[in-house]
Motif scaffolding. Structure first.
Motif, PDB file in Angstrom:
ATOM      1  N   GLN A 110      52.456  89.318  29.318  1.00  0.00           N
ATOM      2  CA  GLN A 110      53.614  88.463  29.572  1.00  0.00           C
ATOM      3  C   GLN A 110      54.135  87.844  28.279  1.00  0.00           C
ATOM      4  OE1 GLN A 110      52.190  85.663  32.459  1.00  0.00           O
ATOM      5  NE2 GLN A 110      52.617  87.001  34.192  1.00  0.00           N
ATOM      6  N   LEU A 111      53.238  87.453  27.407  1.00  0.00           N
ATOM      7  CA  LEU A 111      53.618  86.885  26.123  1.00  0.00           C
ATOM      8  C   LEU A 111      54.410  87.919  25.311  1.00  0.00           C
ATOM      9  CD1 LEU A 111      53.324  84.407  24.214  1.00  0.00           C
ATOM     10  CD2 LEU A 111      51.278  85.520  23.300  1.00  0.00           C
ATOM     11  N   ASP A 112      53.910  89.133  25.245  1.00  0.00           N
ATOM     12  CA  ASP A 112      54.610  90.205  24.524  1.00  0.00           C
ATOM     13  C   ASP A 112      55.991  90.478  25.131  1.00  0.00           C
ATOM     14  OD1 ASP A 112      52.496  90.558  22.764  1.00  0.00           O
ATOM     15  OD2 ASP A 112      51.652  92.269  23.860  1.00  0.00           O
ATOM     16  N   GLU A 113      56.053  90.527  26.450  1.00  0.00           N
ATOM     17  CA  GLU A 113      57.326  90.787  27.125  1.00  0.00           C
ATOM     18  C   GLU A 113      58.335  89.675  26.840  1.00  0.00           C
ATOM     19  OE1 GLU A 113      56.180  91.317  31.215  1.00  0.00           O
ATOM     20  OE2 GLU A 113      55.481  93.367  30.869  1.00  0.00           O
ATOM     21  N   ASN A 114      57.891  88.430  26.900  1.00  0.00           N
ATOM     22  CA  ASN A 114      58.799  87.310  26.625  1.00  0.00           C
ATOM     23  C   ASN A 114      59.255  87.319  25.172  1.00  0.00           C
ATOM     24  OD1 ASN A 114      58.476  86.529  29.248  1.00  0.00           O
ATOM     25  ND2 ASN A 114      58.024  84.403  28.780  1.00  0.00           N
ATOM     26  N   ARG A 115      58.348  87.617  24.263  1.00  0.00           N
ATOM     27  CA  ARG A 115      58.697  87.689  22.844  1.00  0.00           C
ATOM     28  C   ARG A 115      59.805  88.725  22.641  1.00  0.00           C
ATOM     29  NH1 ARG A 115      54.183  89.720  20.957  1.00  0.00           N
ATOM     30  NH2 ARG A 115      53.083  87.727  20.967  1.00  0.00           N
ATOM     31  N   HIS A 116      59.616  89.896  23.241  1.00  0.00           N
ATOM     32  CA  HIS A 116      60.590  90.977  23.119  1.00  0.00           C
ATOM     33  C   HIS A 116      61.920  90.591  23.779  1.00  0.00           C
ATOM     34  CE1 HIS A 116      62.108  95.052  22.772  1.00  0.00           C
ATOM     35  NE2 HIS A 116      62.392  95.018  24.054  1.00  0.00           N
ATOM     36  N   ARG A 117      61.851  90.013  24.964  1.00  0.00           N
ATOM     37  CA  ARG A 117      63.059  89.641  25.707  1.00  0.00           C
ATOM     38  C   ARG A 117      63.879  88.603  24.944  1.00  0.00           C
ATOM     39  NH1 ARG A 117      64.203  85.663  29.217  1.00  0.00           N
ATOM     40  NH2 ARG A 117      62.050  84.981  29.327  1.00  0.00           N
ATOM     41  N   ILE A 118      63.222  87.599  24.394  1.00  0.00           N
ATOM     42  CA  ILE A 118      63.930  86.565  23.642  1.00  0.00           C
ATOM     43  C   ILE A 118      64.566  87.159  22.391  1.00  0.00           C
ATOM     44  CG2 ILE A 118      63.619  84.473  22.248  1.00  0.00           C
ATOM     45  CD1 ILE A 118      61.594  83.548  24.381  1.00  0.00           C
ATOM     46  N   CYS A 119      63.834  87.982  21.692  1.00  0.00           N
ATOM     47  CA  CYS A 119      64.352  88.623  20.479  1.00  0.00           C
ATOM     48  C   CYS A 119      65.577  89.479  20.797  1.00  0.00           C
ATOM     49  CB  CYS A 119      63.259  89.455  19.831  1.00  0.00           C
ATOM     50  SG  CYS A 119      63.759  90.249  18.290  1.00  0.00           S
ATOM     51  N   GLU A 120      65.491  90.278  21.836  1.00  0.00           N
ATOM     52  CA  GLU A 120      66.609  91.138  22.224  1.00  0.00           C
ATOM     53  C   GLU A 120      67.809  90.316  22.701  1.00  0.00           C
ATOM     54  OE1 GLU A 120      66.961  94.532  21.823  1.00  0.00           O
ATOM     55  OE2 GLU A 120      65.155  94.177  20.643  1.00  0.00           O
ATOM     56  N   THR A 121      67.552  89.238  23.406  1.00  0.00           N
ATOM     57  CA  THR A 121      68.643  88.379  23.881  1.00  0.00           C
ATOM     58  C   THR A 121      69.358  87.728  22.707  1.00  0.00           C
ATOM     59  OG1 THR A 121      67.430  87.965  25.932  1.00  0.00           O
ATOM     60  CG2 THR A 121      69.237  86.469  25.429  1.00  0.00           C
ATOM     61  N   VAL A 122      68.598  87.256  21.721  1.00  0.00           N
ATOM     62  CA  VAL A 122      69.204  86.669  20.522  1.00  0.00           C
ATOM     63  C   VAL A 122      70.056  87.716  19.806  1.00  0.00           C
ATOM     64  CG1 VAL A 122      68.712  85.768  18.208  1.00  0.00           C
ATOM     65  CG2 VAL A 122      67.514  84.834  20.188  1.00  0.00           C
ATOM     66  N   ARG A 123      69.517  88.899  19.647  1.00  0.00           N
ATOM     67  CA  ARG A 123      70.279  89.968  18.973  1.00  0.00           C
ATOM     68  C   ARG A 123      71.571  90.280  19.719  1.00  0.00           C
ATOM     69  NH1 ARG A 123      66.451  94.872  17.968  1.00  0.00           N
ATOM     70  NH2 ARG A 123      68.483  95.802  17.677  1.00  0.00           N
TER      71      ARG A 123
END
Length: 144
Positions: A110-123
């Protein structure tokens, strides 16, 4: 041979009890802090500025959470030998170990998924912000 195996099982139980404190600490942090903080990142704000602030806060949390994941994984590695033993006496420890392992894996995923999701959303928001700025510049050029 049976005596040796029994001694090894007892040594493993003693090792488990030493490592269990680490499991309990990591497990407690995941349940009382980690999961709550992950839930806070589900709803991300609509502005780039607020999203960048949320990303910064998540990064701070991510450093701590990643350290707990690392500690939990190291503790699990110490218990790799459990797979070799199947006696009834060791069964309850194996169940506890599997519970810790499942909890840790779920949280780290879940931590990895959230990290990826936040990064992609910012981009994505940064891209849309550039597009919006480009459209505004083009409209100003057309008006001139």
């Amino acid at each position: 041979m049976l005596s040796n195996k029994r001694i090894q099982e007892l040594e493993l139980v003693m090792d488990f009890e030493k490592v269990e404190e680490c499991f309990k600490e990591v497990s407690s942090w995941i349940e009382n802090v980690g999961r709550k903080r992950l839930k806070e990142t589900i709803n991300l704000d609509d502005s780039l500025e607020m999203l960048l602030q949320a990303q910064k806060q998540f990064r701070e949390f991510d450093l701590v959470a990643s350290e707990y994941c690392r500690r939990g994984q190291e503790a699990l590695k110490k218990m790799d030998r459990w797979e070799e033993f199947s006696s009834v006496d060791v069964h309850s420890y194996r169940v506890k170990l599997q519970t810790y392992k499942d909890q840790l894996e779920e949280f780290c995923t879940q931590l990895d998924e959230n990290r990826h999701r936040i990064c992609e959303t910012v981009r994505l928001y940064e891209f849309f912000d550039k597009v919006r700025q480009g459209i505004c510049c083009m409209e100003e050029g057309v008006k001139s």
